[in-house]
Design an enzyme around this catalytic site. Structure first.
Site, PDB file in Angstrom:
ATOM      1  N   ASP A  48      54.030  35.942  54.284  1.00 16.46           N
ATOM      2  CA  ASP A  48      53.150  36.266  55.408  1.00 16.46           C
ATOM      3  C   ASP A  48      53.074  35.126  56.409  1.00 16.46           C
ATOM      4  O   ASP A  48      52.983  35.361  57.613  1.00 16.46           O
ATOM      5  CB  ASP A  48      51.742  36.625  54.903  1.00 16.46           C
ATOM      6  CG  ASP A  48      51.675  38.082  54.478  1.00 16.46           C
ATOM      7  OD1 ASP A  48      52.236  38.936  55.201  1.00 16.46           O
ATOM      8  OD2 ASP A  48      51.085  38.375  53.423  1.00 16.46           O
ATOM      9  N   CYS A  69      53.814  30.383  46.719  1.00 11.35           N
ATOM     10  CA  CYS A  69      54.038  31.570  45.882  1.00 11.35           C
ATOM     11  C   CYS A  69      54.794  32.667  46.626  1.00 11.35           C
ATOM     12  O   CYS A  69      54.959  33.761  46.117  1.00 11.35           O
ATOM     13  CB  CYS A  69      52.726  32.100  45.329  1.00 11.35           C
ATOM     14  SG  CYS A  69      51.597  32.663  46.605  1.00 11.35           S
ATOM     15  N   HIS A  80      57.287  44.207  50.532  1.00 17.09           N
ATOM     16  CA  HIS A  80      56.860  44.292  49.135  1.00 17.09           C
ATOM     17  C   HIS A  80      57.805  45.158  48.312  1.00 17.09           C
ATOM     18  O   HIS A  80      57.937  44.967  47.110  1.00 17.09           O
ATOM     19  CB  HIS A  80      55.414  44.763  49.043  1.00 17.09           C
ATOM     20  CG  HIS A  80      54.470  43.685  49.436  1.00 17.09           C
ATOM     21  ND1 HIS A  80      54.009  43.546  50.721  1.00 17.09           N
ATOM     22  CD2 HIS A  80      53.979  42.634  48.736  1.00 17.09           C
ATOM     23  CE1 HIS A  80      53.243  42.472  50.782  1.00 17.09           C
ATOM     24  NE2 HIS A  80      53.208  41.901  49.607  1.00 17.09           N
ATOM     25  N   GLU A 105      48.311  31.867  54.564  1.00 16.14           N
ATOM     26  CA  GLU A 105      49.282  32.880  54.988  1.00 16.14           C
ATOM     27  C   GLU A 105      49.247  33.089  56.493  1.00 16.14           C
ATOM     28  O   GLU A 105      50.078  33.783  57.053  1.00 16.14           O
ATOM     29  CB  GLU A 105      48.962  34.226  54.328  1.00 16.14           C
ATOM     30  CG  GLU A 105      49.027  34.191  52.827  1.00 16.14           C
ATOM     31  CD  GLU A 105      48.799  35.536  52.204  1.00 16.14           C
ATOM     32  OE1 GLU A 105      49.766  36.160  51.769  1.00 16.14           O
ATOM     33  OE2 GLU A 105      47.631  35.978  52.141  1.00 16.14           O
TER      34      GLU A 105
HETATM   35  C1  PEP Z   1      53.071  35.858  50.634  1.00 13.42           C
HETATM   36  O1  PEP Z   1      52.637  36.400  51.657  1.00 13.42           O
HETATM   37  O2  PEP Z   1      53.935  34.963  50.649  1.00 13.42           O
HETATM   38  C2  PEP Z   1      52.591  36.301  49.311  1.00 13.42           C
HETATM   39  C3  PEP Z   1      52.910  35.659  48.217  1.00 13.42           C
HETATM   40  O3  PEP Z   1      51.832  37.423  49.269  1.00 13.42           O
HETATM   41  P1  PEP Z   1      52.483  38.888  49.405  1.00 13.42           P
HETATM   42  O4  PEP Z   1      53.985  38.742  49.390  1.00 13.42           O
HETATM   43  O5  PEP Z   1      52.001  39.703  48.278  1.00 13.42           O
HETATM   44  O6  PEP Z   1      51.969  39.344  50.732  1.00 13.42           O
HETATM   45 MG    MG Z   2      50.938  37.701  51.482  1.00 19.04          MG
END
Ligand code: PEP
Ligand code: MG
Length: 574
Positions: free
Chosen positions: A458, A505, A193, A434
Site C-alpha cells: 500500500d 510485511c 490481494h 502504509e
Molecule cells: C501492505 O499493504 O503492504 C500489506 C502488507 O497489507 P495488504 O497487502 O494486506 O494490504
Molecule cells: Mg496494506
C-alpha cells in the site's frame, strides 16, 4: 495450434496441465470423472432434476397467490419453456456421455456456452433473456446438488490449470481447498490481494494476460511459466520437454533451499535478522511452522470475514486467534485488525465507494463500526492469554484515528476485566505504515505505539498513486522509486531512534532481490509468505553488513532509476 501469451509473473515455478475455464458461477460446481458404468445413472439423475424443476414451476403456476404481479404467470411459462428447450434439458446429457463428467459440471459448461451466445445477440430483448436462462440453470443446478451422484468422486488425476478472466481475493480463499497445478487470469496487478494469495498457495501463476479466458479452450494443454510470466498454449513435444527439464531443475533448487531451514538467520558479520511469516487463515500457521519462522508478522484477519453472509461472532474469532497463538508456542503472533475494503470486499458490505482504495477501508471502516471493531478487539485480547499476541492497526492516516483506536482497545480491555476474562493487559499495539503521511510523521505515531510495520504494497500504491490491482498501471509500480526508498529509510531511522521495532510485511520483504538493500537500510525484521523465507534467508546468510550498508546509503542518494539499478546490482553481487 501452439501460441504464447505474455503477462505478469506472479508466483514461481512451472506448471503443465489442462485448462479448466473458470467463471464465478462455476467455482462451487463439483467436477469429477465418472466410471463408464455410472454414466447411464448420471443421465437419469439429470433427467430427474429437470423433472423436479418442471414440477415446481407447474405447481407455482397453479398456485399463484392473490395480488401477485401479473407478470408472474408469464415469467413461469417462459422459464418452463427455457427448461424444456433441448439446449438445457438435452445438451448436458450429451456432454455427460461424451466426456464422462458429472451432471452439474455438464450443466455448468453448457450454460456458459449458451450465455456466451446470448451475449452476441444484436436484439436487446433477446440479450436480456440471458438472465432468465441463468436463473433456470441455477435452479436446475440446485436441484442436482440436492441429489448428489452416487458414483465415487474421482477427481481427474491430470493436473489442471485454472483460467479466469478475473479472480477476487475471496475466490482465492476458496481455492485453498482445491488442487490446481496453476492459474492464470486476464486481469490483476502484481501486489493485488489475489496475487498475494496466489503466492500463498505456492502454485505457478501468471496474471494480466488480457485475452487468456477467451483464447484458451477447455482442455487445452498449458504451460504456465510463473517465473517469466509466460503461458504456452498447446505446446509441441519439444517445448514440453524443455519445460519439463526447467521444472525439474526449479524443484531441485527449491529442495536445496529447504536445507537452510535449521540454519540461523544471521549475516556473515553475525547480525541476527528476524524472519516472520504472513498468514491469511489460521490453518496457514502450519506452513509457517514448516519453514521455521520466528513468529507470525502479519495475520491478515480479514480473510476470516470473507465468503460468508454474516460477521464471525466473537467466540469464533477468539478460537481462530487462540489456535494460531497456541500453535506458535510462545513465538510472537501479530494479528492485524480487519483490513476490509478496496479489493477485499466482504459479502455484507453493500456500500461501494467511488474510489475504494481511498475510501472507508481498514481502520476507517472499523472506527465507523465501533461495535464490530470492539468485538474483534475483545477476541484478539482474549487470545493474548494463550500466546505472545500483538495487535496491528492497518491503514492509519491520522493521529486522531490512532487515539480513537487506543480508546476502543482500552474499552475492550475494561469490558473483559469486568467480565473476569483473562487477557494480557500489556499486549503490544503496532501501526502499519502504509500511507506516505504516516511514514513522514512516523515519529509522532511511533511515540504512541509499541512497534511499526511497513506495508510496502500500500505504501507504494499511495506514494506513486497507482492502483495495485490495475494491470494497466502495473508497470509504474516501483519499489525502487526514490520517494518510496526515502519513506522506508526515514521510518527505519525513526524506529531506531525511538527504539521501536520496525518490520516490513509487504511483498518487498519476500523478494530476495530486495533483501540486501533492505538490510543495508537498517531493516532487521522481515515478514513474508513462508514460501519465500528460505530464498530470503539465503541472501541474509551471504551478506556482509559492513560492505552493503555504505552502498545502500549511496543508492538512497542516487535518485536516477538507472543509477539506483546499478547500485542494486552491485549490492546483490557482493
Ligand atoms: C501492505 O499493504 O503492504 C500489506 C502488507 O497489507 P495488504 O497487502 O494486506 O494490504
Ligand atoms: Mg496494506
Amino acid at each position: 495450434m501452439t501460441f504464447t501469451l505474455h503477462g505478469i509473473a506472479i508466483s514461481g515455478g512451472y506448471a503443465i496441465g489442462r485448462a479448466q475455464l473458470y467463471s464465478h458461477d462455476r467455482l462451487e460446481v463439483p467436477h469429477y470423472v465418472l466410471r463408464k458404468a455410472d454414466i447411464g445413472s448420471e443421465v437419469t439423475r439429470f433427467d430427474a432434476a429437470v423433472a423436479e424443476v418442471r414440477a415446481e414451476y407447474g405447481y407455482l403456476s397453479e398456485h399463484i397467490p392473490e395480488g401477485a404481479p401479473s407478470e408472474l404467470a408469464a415469467f413461469l411459462d417462459l422459464h418452463t419453456l427455457i427448461l424444456d428447450d433441448a439446449m438445457i434439458s438435452q445438451a448436458p446429457k450429451g456432454l455427460i456421455r461424451q466426456t464422462a463428467c458429472n451432471a452439474e459440471w455438464a450443466l455448468a459448461q453448457q450454460t456458459e456456452a449458451l450465455l456466451a451466445q446470448f451475449e452476441s445477440f444484436e436484439d436487446a430483448y433477446l440479450r436480456e433473456r440471458q438472465q432468465d436462462v441463468k436463473q433456470v440453470a441455477d435452479k436446475l443446478l440446485k436441484a442436482l446438488l440436492g441429489h448428489p451422484g452416487q458414483a465415487p468422486m474421482k477427481v481427474s488425476d491430470e493436473p489442471t490449470i485454472l483460467v479466469a478472466h478475473d479472480l477476487s481475493p475471496s475466490d482465492m480463499v476458496l481455492f485453498k481447498r482445491h488442487t490446481f497445478a496453476g492459474f492464470i487470469t486476464d486481469l490483476g496487478g502484481t501486489t493485488s490481494h489475489t496475487a498475494i494469495l496466489a503466492r500463498s498457495l505456492n502454485i505457478s501463476s501468471v496474471m494480466a494476460l488480457h485475452h487468456a479466458r477467451s483464447l484458451i479452450q477447455e482442455g487445452d494443454v498449458l504451460i504456465v511459466d510463473g517465473i517469466a510470466g509466460v503461458v504456452v498454449v498447446n505446446p509441441d513435444q519439444l517445448i514440453l520437454d524443455e519445460y519439463q527439464l526447467r521444472s525439474d531443475q526449479w524443484r531441485l533448487e527449491q529442495q536445496k533451499l529447504k536445507r537452510l531451514k535449521s540454519s540461523p538467520s544471521a549475516t556473515l558479520d553475525g547480525e541476527v535478522v528476524e524472519l516472520l511469516g504472513n498468514i491469511d487463515l489460521p490453518q496457514d500457521v502450519f506452513d509457517a511452522l514448516d519453514e521455521n519462522v520466528a513468529g507470525i508478522g502479519l495475520f491478515r484477519s480479514e480473510f476470516l470475514f470473507m465468503n460468508r453472509p454474516d460477521l464471525p461472532p466473537e467466540d469464533e474469532q477468539f478460537e481462530a486467534y487462540r489456535d494460531v497463538a497456541a500453535a506458535m508456542k510462545g513465538r510472537p503472533v501479530v494479528i492485524r485488525t480487519l483490513d476490509s475494503g478496496a479489493d477485499k470486499s466482504l459479502d455484507w458490505m453493500s456500500e461501494v465507494s467511488v474510489n475504494p482504495a481511498l475510501g472507508l477501508r481498514a481502520i476507517r471502516f472499523c472506527l465507523a463500526e465501533p461495535r464490530l471493531f470492539v468485538t474483534q478487539l475483545r477476541a484478539i485480547l482474549r487470545a493474548s492469554h494463550y500466546g505472545q499476541v500483538r495487535i496491528l492497526i492497518p491503514m492509519l492516516s491520522s493521529l486522531d484515528e490512532l487515539d480513537q483506536t487506543l480508546e476502543l482497545i482500552a474499552l475492550a480491555k475494561a469490558e473483559l476485566e469486568r467480565e473476569g476474562q483473562p487477557f494480557n493487559p500489556g499486549v503490544p499495539i503496532g501501526g502499519m505504515v502504509e500511507i506516505p503521511a504516516v511514514a513522514l510523521a512516523a515519529e509522532w505515531f511511533a511515540q504512541k505505539l509499541d512497534f511499526l510495520s511497513i506495508g510496502t504494497n500500500d505504501l507504494i500504491q499511495y506514494t506513486l498513486a497507482i492502483d495495485r490491482t490495475d494491470d494497466a498501471v502495473a508497470h509504474l509500480y516501483d519499489p525502487l522509486h526514490p520517494a518510496v526508498l526515502q519513506l522506508l529509510a526515514h521510518t527505519l531511522r525513526v524506529g531506531q531512534r525511538l527504539k521501536r521495532p520496525v518490520s516490513v510485511c509487504g511483498e518487498m520483504a519476500g523478494d530476495p532481490k530486495m533483501t540486501r538493500l533492505l538490510l543495508g537500510l537498517g531493516l532487521r525484521s522481515f515478514s513474508m509468505h513462508p514460501a519465500h523465507l528460505m530464498a530470503v534467508k539465503q541472501q541474509i546468510m551471504h551478506s556482509h553488513l559492513s560492505s552493503l550498508t555504505p552502498l545502500a546509503a549511496k543508492l538512497l542518494k542516487a535518485g536516477r532509476p538507472d543509477r539506483i539499478q546499478t547500485y542494486l546490482e552491485r549490492i546483490n553481487a557482493l
